[in-house]
Design a protein around this motif. Structure first.
Motif, mmCIF file in Angstrom:
data_model
loop_
_atom_site.group_PDB
_atom_site.id
_atom_site.type_symbol
_atom_site.label_atom_id
_atom_site.label_comp_id
_atom_site.label_asym_id
_atom_site.label_seq_id
_atom_site.Cartn_x
_atom_site.Cartn_y
_atom_site.Cartn_z
ATOM 1 N N THR A 102 42.124 -10.535 -40.781
ATOM 2 C CA THR A 102 42.659 -9.369 -40.088
ATOM 3 C C THR A 102 44.157 -9.304 -40.354
ATOM 4 O OG1 THR A 102 41.031 -9.604 -38.341
ATOM 5 C CG2 THR A 102 42.955 -8.284 -37.826
ATOM 6 N N SER A 104 42.569 -11.628 -26.672
ATOM 7 C CA SER A 104 41.814 -12.549 -27.523
ATOM 8 C C SER A 104 42.666 -13.080 -28.673
ATOM 9 C CB SER A 104 40.572 -11.839 -28.058
ATOM 10 O OG SER A 104 39.892 -12.659 -28.974
ATOM 11 N N LEU A 105 43.375 -12.209 -29.371
ATOM 12 C CA LEU A 105 44.194 -12.627 -30.515
ATOM 13 C C LEU A 105 45.320 -13.573 -30.120
ATOM 14 C CD1 LEU A 105 44.626 -9.367 -32.641
ATOM 15 C CD2 LEU A 105 43.527 -11.480 -33.355
ATOM 16 N N ASP A 116 41.774 -6.004 -24.488
ATOM 17 C CA ASP A 116 40.894 -7.168 -24.696
ATOM 18 C C ASP A 116 41.167 -7.834 -26.042
ATOM 19 O OD1 ASP A 116 39.696 -6.746 -22.244
ATOM 20 O OD2 ASP A 116 37.965 -5.662 -23.082
ATOM 21 N N GLU A 117 41.403 -7.023 -27.074
ATOM 22 C CA GLU A 117 41.677 -7.566 -28.406
ATOM 23 C C GLU A 117 43.013 -8.316 -28.426
ATOM 24 O OE1 GLU A 117 41.464 -6.093 -33.047
ATOM 25 O OE2 GLU A 117 41.756 -4.603 -31.477
ATOM 26 N N GLU A 139 39.810 -1.694 -24.679
ATOM 27 C CA GLU A 139 39.353 -2.487 -25.827
ATOM 28 C C GLU A 139 40.545 -3.083 -26.567
ATOM 29 O OE1 GLU A 139 36.749 -0.219 -28.320
ATOM 30 O OE2 GLU A 139 35.286 0.076 -26.721
ATOM 31 N N THR A 140 41.624 -2.333 -26.669
ATOM 32 C CA THR A 140 42.843 -2.839 -27.304
ATOM 33 C C THR A 140 43.429 -3.976 -26.475
ATOM 34 O OG1 THR A 140 43.278 -0.631 -28.189
ATOM 35 C CG2 THR A 140 45.106 -2.190 -28.217
#
Length: 127
Positions: A71, A107-108, A103-104, A100-101
């Motif tokens: 990514t 996570s990242l 959450d991403e 969703e952003t």
């Protein structure tokens, strides 16, 4: 004479009874053998079907792939007053879900919560 005749008939009835019982036992044994044979055939068919299904599944199975590839990311330094939600909403494309952003990003960056500090470096997907 009547007494001896009754005794003779009693003995005959007993003999017939024993013969009947013996024949019945044989019939029961044959019935059990037939049932056992039938069960064996059914089990063989079930086992053959299960093996065929398993073989077919192995031939048509595809390996699971969890690698999504690399990514592209950029780095962002958090400014005073920034929140994760406000920053995520500024980088989320129009029509997409901001959550969703968020959450991403969590996570990242291996964040435990959505709280940010001024000067903190965030890894952000480059899109």
């Amino acid at each position: 004479m009547a007494g001896s005749m009754v005794m003779a008939m009693g003995r005959m009835a007993g003999k017939r009874s024993n013969a009947y019982r013996a024949a019945r036992r044989g019939a029961v044994r044959r019935t059990n053998a037939v049932r056992s044979d039938r069960r064996g055939k059914v089990m063989a068919v079930v086992l053959a079907a299960a093996l065929a299904w398993g073989g077919f599944a192995m031939l048509t199975a595809e390996p699971a792939r969890s690698d999504t590839g690399a990514t592209q990311v950029i780095s962002y330094i958090v400014r005073p007053g920034d929140t994760l939600w406000s920053y995520a909403s500024s980088i989320t494309p129009a029509g997409q879900d901001v959550s969703e952003t968020v959450d991403e990003l969590i996570s990242l960056n291996n964040l435990e919560s959505g709280a940010l500090r001024a000067g903190q470096r965030l890894i952000v997907p480059a899109e």
